[in-house]
Design a protein around this motif. Structure first.
Motif, PDB file in Angstrom:
ATOM      1  N   ALA A 108       5.895   5.921 -11.080  1.00  4.36           N
ATOM      2  CA  ALA A 108       7.244   5.731 -10.548  1.00  4.36           C
ATOM      3  C   ALA A 108       7.484   6.615  -9.330  1.00  4.36           C
ATOM      4  O   ALA A 108       8.139   6.202  -8.364  1.00  4.36           O
ATOM      5  CB  ALA A 108       8.274   6.022 -11.634  1.00  4.36           C
ATOM      6  N   LEU A 109       6.970   7.836  -9.342  1.00  9.55           N
ATOM      7  CA  LEU A 109       7.104   8.734  -8.194  1.00  9.55           C
ATOM      8  C   LEU A 109       6.525   8.077  -6.942  1.00  9.55           C
ATOM      9  O   LEU A 109       7.124   8.121  -5.860  1.00  9.55           O
ATOM     10  CB  LEU A 109       6.387  10.053  -8.481  1.00  9.55           C
ATOM     11  CG  LEU A 109       6.545  11.179  -7.455  1.00  9.55           C
ATOM     12  CD1 LEU A 109       7.939  11.792  -7.542  1.00  9.55           C
ATOM     13  CD2 LEU A 109       5.482  12.265  -7.677  1.00  9.55           C
ATOM     14  N   LEU A 110       5.368   7.459  -7.090  1.00  6.53           N
ATOM     15  CA  LEU A 110       4.725   6.776  -5.973  1.00  6.53           C
ATOM     16  C   LEU A 110       5.537   5.551  -5.537  1.00  6.53           C
ATOM     17  O   LEU A 110       5.793   5.343  -4.343  1.00  6.53           O
ATOM     18  CB  LEU A 110       3.310   6.369  -6.374  1.00  6.53           C
ATOM     19  CG  LEU A 110       2.503   5.530  -5.384  1.00  6.53           C
ATOM     20  CD1 LEU A 110       2.319   6.270  -4.075  1.00  6.53           C
ATOM     21  CD2 LEU A 110       1.149   5.159  -5.988  1.00  6.53           C
ATOM     22  N   ALA A 111       5.935   4.730  -6.492  1.00  8.06           N
ATOM     23  CA  ALA A 111       6.650   3.497  -6.159  1.00  8.06           C
ATOM     24  C   ALA A 111       7.962   3.770  -5.441  1.00  8.06           C
ATOM     25  O   ALA A 111       8.400   2.968  -4.605  1.00  8.06           O
ATOM     26  CB  ALA A 111       6.906   2.690  -7.426  1.00  8.06           C
ATOM     27  N   GLU A 112       8.591   4.907  -5.744  1.00  8.73           N
ATOM     28  CA  GLU A 112       9.882   5.216  -5.142  1.00  8.73           C
ATOM     29  C   GLU A 112       9.742   5.954  -3.823  1.00  8.73           C
ATOM     30  O   GLU A 112      10.728   6.445  -3.264  1.00  8.73           O
ATOM     31  CB  GLU A 112      10.737   5.984  -6.147  1.00  8.73           C
ATOM     32  CG  GLU A 112      11.082   5.107  -7.341  1.00  8.73           C
ATOM     33  CD  GLU A 112      11.962   5.780  -8.374  1.00  8.73           C
ATOM     34  OE1 GLU A 112      13.086   6.165  -8.027  1.00  8.73           O
ATOM     35  OE2 GLU A 112      11.519   5.909  -9.532  1.00  8.73           O
ATOM     36  N   GLY A 113       8.512   6.027  -3.321  1.00 10.15           N
ATOM     37  CA  GLY A 113       8.303   6.575  -1.988  1.00 10.15           C
ATOM     38  C   GLY A 113       8.411   8.077  -1.892  1.00 10.15           C
ATOM     39  O   GLY A 113       8.667   8.610  -0.804  1.00 10.15           O
ATOM     40  N   CYS A 114       8.204   8.776  -2.993  1.00 12.54           N
ATOM     41  CA  CYS A 114       8.269  10.244  -2.978  1.00 12.54           C
ATOM     42  C   CYS A 114       6.897  10.788  -2.573  1.00 12.54           C
ATOM     43  O   CYS A 114       6.159  11.355  -3.393  1.00 12.54           O
ATOM     44  CB  CYS A 114       8.693  10.766  -4.341  1.00 12.54           C
ATOM     45  SG  CYS A 114      10.338  10.217  -4.855  1.00 12.54           S
ATOM     46  N   LEU A 115       6.551  10.613  -1.311  1.00 10.02           N
ATOM     47  CA  LEU A 115       5.211  10.916  -0.819  1.00 10.02           C
ATOM     48  C   LEU A 115       5.115  12.242  -0.098  1.00 10.02           C
ATOM     49  O   LEU A 115       4.017  12.667   0.275  1.00 10.02           O
ATOM     50  CB  LEU A 115       4.742   9.795   0.127  1.00 10.02           C
ATOM     51  CG  LEU A 115       4.757   8.379  -0.447  1.00 10.02           C
ATOM     52  CD1 LEU A 115       4.266   7.380   0.598  1.00 10.02           C
ATOM     53  CD2 LEU A 115       3.920   8.292  -1.706  1.00 10.02           C
ATOM     54  N   THR A 116       6.235  12.919   0.110  1.00  9.71           N
ATOM     55  CA  THR A 116       6.234  14.181   0.832  1.00  9.71           C
ATOM     56  C   THR A 116       6.890  15.271  -0.020  1.00  9.71           C
ATOM     57  O   THR A 116       7.683  14.968  -0.922  1.00  9.71           O
ATOM     58  CB  THR A 116       7.000  14.047   2.157  1.00  9.71           C
ATOM     59  OG1 THR A 116       8.335  13.582   1.885  1.00  9.71           O
ATOM     60  CG2 THR A 116       6.297  13.063   3.090  1.00  9.71           C
ATOM     61  N   PRO A 117       6.548  16.538   0.235  1.00  4.09           N
ATOM     62  CA  PRO A 117       7.111  17.623  -0.573  1.00  4.09           C
ATOM     63  C   PRO A 117       8.634  17.608  -0.600  1.00  4.09           C
ATOM     64  O   PRO A 117       9.290  17.290   0.394  1.00  4.09           O
ATOM     65  CB  PRO A 117       6.562  18.878   0.121  1.00  4.09           C
ATOM     66  CG  PRO A 117       5.271  18.433   0.726  1.00  4.09           C
ATOM     67  CD  PRO A 117       5.531  17.028   1.188  1.00  4.09           C
ATOM     68  N   LEU A 135      -1.682   1.499  -6.614  1.00  2.19           N
ATOM     69  CA  LEU A 135      -2.973   2.191  -6.706  1.00  2.19           C
ATOM     70  C   LEU A 135      -4.112   1.198  -6.869  1.00  2.19           C
ATOM     71  O   LEU A 135      -5.206   1.403  -6.322  1.00  2.19           O
ATOM     72  CB  LEU A 135      -2.938   3.189  -7.862  1.00  2.19           C
ATOM     73  CG  LEU A 135      -2.019   4.393  -7.627  1.00  2.19           C
ATOM     74  CD1 LEU A 135      -1.739   5.126  -8.930  1.00  2.19           C
ATOM     75  CD2 LEU A 135      -2.637   5.347  -6.606  1.00  2.19           C
ATOM     76  N   ALA A 136      -3.864   0.110  -7.605  1.00  2.00           N
ATOM     77  CA  ALA A 136      -4.876  -0.946  -7.710  1.00  2.00           C
ATOM     78  C   ALA A 136      -5.102  -1.595  -6.350  1.00  2.00           C
ATOM     79  O   ALA A 136      -6.239  -1.910  -5.961  1.00  2.00           O
ATOM     80  CB  ALA A 136      -4.434  -1.983  -8.740  1.00  2.00           C
ATOM     81  N   ARG A 137      -4.019  -1.822  -5.615  1.00  2.00           N
ATOM     82  CA  ARG A 137      -4.127  -2.382  -4.267  1.00  2.00           C
ATOM     83  C   ARG A 137      -4.947  -1.462  -3.366  1.00  2.00           C
ATOM     84  O   ARG A 137      -5.756  -1.918  -2.552  1.00  2.00           O
ATOM     85  CB  ARG A 137      -2.710  -2.568  -3.716  1.00  2.00           C
ATOM     86  CG  ARG A 137      -2.619  -3.326  -2.409  1.00  2.00           C
ATOM     87  CD  ARG A 137      -1.183  -3.391  -1.947  1.00  2.00           C
ATOM     88  NE  ARG A 137      -1.055  -4.154  -0.710  1.00  2.00           N
ATOM     89  CZ  ARG A 137      -0.030  -4.038   0.112  1.00  2.00           C
ATOM     90  NH1 ARG A 137       0.965  -3.197  -0.170  1.00  2.00           N
ATOM     91  NH2 ARG A 137       0.021  -4.757   1.224  1.00  2.00           N
ATOM     92  N   LEU A 138      -4.734  -0.156  -3.519  1.00  2.00           N
ATOM     93  CA  LEU A 138      -5.474   0.817  -2.726  1.00  2.00           C
ATOM     94  C   LEU A 138      -6.953   0.789  -3.077  1.00  2.00           C
ATOM     95  O   LEU A 138      -7.816   1.007  -2.205  1.00  2.00           O
ATOM     96  CB  LEU A 138      -4.894   2.214  -2.963  1.00  2.00           C
ATOM     97  CG  LEU A 138      -5.306   3.327  -2.002  1.00  2.00           C
ATOM     98  CD1 LEU A 138      -4.887   3.006  -0.573  1.00  2.00           C
ATOM     99  CD2 LEU A 138      -4.670   4.645  -2.444  1.00  2.00           C
ATOM    100  N   ALA A 154       1.060   5.176   1.747  1.00  2.00           N
ATOM    101  CA  ALA A 154       2.305   4.621   2.273  1.00  2.00           C
ATOM    102  C   ALA A 154       2.185   3.116   2.498  1.00  2.00           C
ATOM    103  O   ALA A 154       3.136   2.369   2.267  1.00  2.00           O
ATOM    104  CB  ALA A 154       2.688   5.321   3.568  1.00  2.00           C
ATOM    105  N   GLY A 155       1.013   2.664   2.923  1.00  2.00           N
ATOM    106  CA  GLY A 155       0.814   1.242   3.136  1.00  2.00           C
ATOM    107  C   GLY A 155       0.684   0.464   1.850  1.00  2.00           C
ATOM    108  O   GLY A 155       1.106  -0.694   1.760  1.00  2.00           O
ATOM    109  N   ALA A 156       0.091   1.113   0.833  1.00  2.00           N
ATOM    110  CA  ALA A 156      -0.108   0.425  -0.450  1.00  2.00           C
ATOM    111  C   ALA A 156       1.160   0.361  -1.274  1.00  2.00           C
ATOM    112  O   ALA A 156       1.314  -0.529  -2.110  1.00  2.00           O
ATOM    113  CB  ALA A 156      -1.201   1.133  -1.251  1.00  2.00           C
TER     114      ALA A 156
END
Length: 486
Positions: free
Chosen positions: A229-238, A423-426, A435-437
């Motif tokens: 969920a962290l990934l899906a919600e775009g929480c990619l930066t500190p 992550l499967a797409r990646l 970010a693209g995946a």
């Protein structure tokens, strides 16, 4: 066109989401799984029911879409464990759920080693995590077979592989959090010397193929549900953060490549590990959120979860609730704490108690937000939110008011499944990058604070005093606790 079947195997059910390569859902299926709540803090699931729900939900989604998957992803509960026969796949024990508190008998005697364990693993010494449950199973149920988290067992049935991903392993108390590898000394500490452990894999690493849902499909995209969920919600930066409001409520904040140890009792975990990067996150847990709402309905205080906002419309009337129905996690780490209501009067009505429970969940999450800010030196600017309880406007408003930050509701109801699918797409196209995946679109709603900062601070101070009293009254002292102030 690539088709991804993403399976979110959770505490209360298994959701299967079939998407296209842009992560647009083609079909969704949900099969319920009801845990058994036992006297003495036990929480168990039937492993056969878990597997049946994975297969049933996945096959239903495939049938409804009329398309077989090219790749299958799996998000898992994180800390739920079982013993099983690696030759036959037959379960040798119930699945001991992350909420189960019986492994306090394991962590209690190890209290003098709590600081050492936290330094190595980034985790508090608490029965919430996997290793104490594994040791409890070995002591009380069986010495046969292997004992692992549920993902390894499910993946064995799907592919024949014996693996777990690094994010799941980082929830075990058996992983060196800096090296991201198993730690033999920790195995010995928990009396698990000689145990056969799964091979550690990246989140985007293909681990085999499965024919469970049609023609052979690659299996990749393995991750703990909250990190998905962290990934899906775009929480990619500190300092970006999300909270999932499901059976429990789980706040995760990205700390980037730095393994930030918490001075306030938060757990440090691997957020994801891919061929391109590794990231860490701090997280805090409210053990009972949706399950606290279920308690309200079981007690007859609420007709159904759909009636939450109607029941809570009049506010709490001065009532406070510490929703510690399964103990308190960060930053108290008091497994024996019980739920606590304060401020009740003859005028208190069921609706007041419903509102107090929602405010109690929000107050605990607000405390976690403040702890993240102290640990990282950077405040959380907004809180991204997902999960079934985000349907409650009353909860979202209480969260914004008490944390004093906007709450951004994720546009999809399937954040966990979509994170695993990304992550499967990646795995299929590494050039996409994270970010693209996992493109995160705009929120479906933004809820802003209505309370003043002074009112929020006063309410939190009262609530935290009540939480401290609940922790102090616990018959089982916490082996690791830092206190709690916002």
């Amino acid at each position: 066109m690539t088709t991804i079947l993403s399976i979110d195997q959770g505490t209360s059910g298994t959701k299967a989401v079939l998407t296209d390569e842009r992560l647009e859902p083609l079909a969704v299926a949900l099969h319920d799984v009801r845990p058994r709540y036992l006297p003495g803090g036990g929480v168990e699931q039937d492993p056969a029911a878990l597997l049946a729900s994975v297969l049933g939900a996945g096959r239903q989604a495939v049938a409804e879409a009329g398309r077989a998957p090219d790749v299958v992803a799996l998000a898992n509960q994180g800390e739920t464990v079982l013993a099983w026969d690696p030759d036959t796949g037959r379960p040798l024990s119930p699945a001991i759920v992350w909420q189960d508190r019986r492994a306090g008998s394991v962590t209690g005697p190890l209290a003098p080693r709590a600081a050492e364990v936290a330094a190595r693993t980034g985790l508090p010494l608490d029965p919430y995590f996997s290793a104490p449950k594994m040791a409890w199973l070995r002591a009380h149920v069986t010495t046969g077979g292997v004992v692992t988290t549920t993902d390894s067992w499910l993946l064995h049935h799907l592919t024949g592989a014996f693996v777990t991903d690094v994010t799941t392993a980082s929830r075990s108390l058996l992983l060196d959090i800096d090296r991201l590898d198993w730690d033999e000394d920790l195995l010995g500490l928990f009396g698990l010397d000689g145990e056969r452990l799964p091979r550690l894999v990246r989140c985007d690493e293909p681990v085999g193929t499965t024919s469970a849902f049609g023609p052979p499909a690659t299996v990749a995209g393995l991750v703990v549900d909250q990190q998905a969920a962290l990934l899906a919600e775009g929480c990619l930066t500190p300092s970006t953060a999300k909270c999932t409001y499901g059976t429990g409520a789980f706040l995760l904040a990205n700390t980037g490549a730095e393994a930030v140890r918490s001075a306030g009792g938060l757990a440090l975990s691997c957020a994801w590990r891919t061929a391109g990067e590794s990231a860490y996150c701090l997280d805090g847990q409210v053990y009972t959120a949706g399950s606290a709402v279920r308690w309200l309905t079981d007690m007859g205080l609420l007709a159904s979860a759909a009636d939450l906002d109607t029941a809570a419309a009049g506010g709490s009337g001065g009532a406070l609730c510490v929703p510690a129905f399964a103990g308190l996690a960060a930053p108290w780490w008091s497994p024996g704490a019980g739920a606590r209501f304060e401020g009740l009067a003859l005028a208190t009505r069921p609706g007041h108690l419903v509102a107090a429970v929602l405010e109690g969940i929000a107050a605990q999450v607000a405390t976690l937000c403040a702890t993240v800010a102290r640990d990282t030196g950077a405040p959380i600017g907004s809180l991204r939110a997902d999960g079934g309880l985000t349907r409650s406007r009353a909860l979202l408003q209480a969260q914004a008011d008490l944390a004093q930050i906007p709450v951004e509701v994720h546009a999809s109801e399937h954040a966990t499944a979509l994170g695993a699918a990304a992550l499967a797409r990646l795995a299929l196209d590494p050039g996409l990058g994270l970010a693209g995946a996992a493109p995160a679109g705009p929120p479906s709603a933004v809820v802003t604070p209505r309370w003043s900062a002074d009112r929020a601070a006063d309410h939190l101070a009262r609530w935290q005093a009540a939480a401290g009293a609940a922790s102090a009254a616990s018959p089982h002292p916490a082996p690791y606790a830092q206190g709690a102030t916002a």
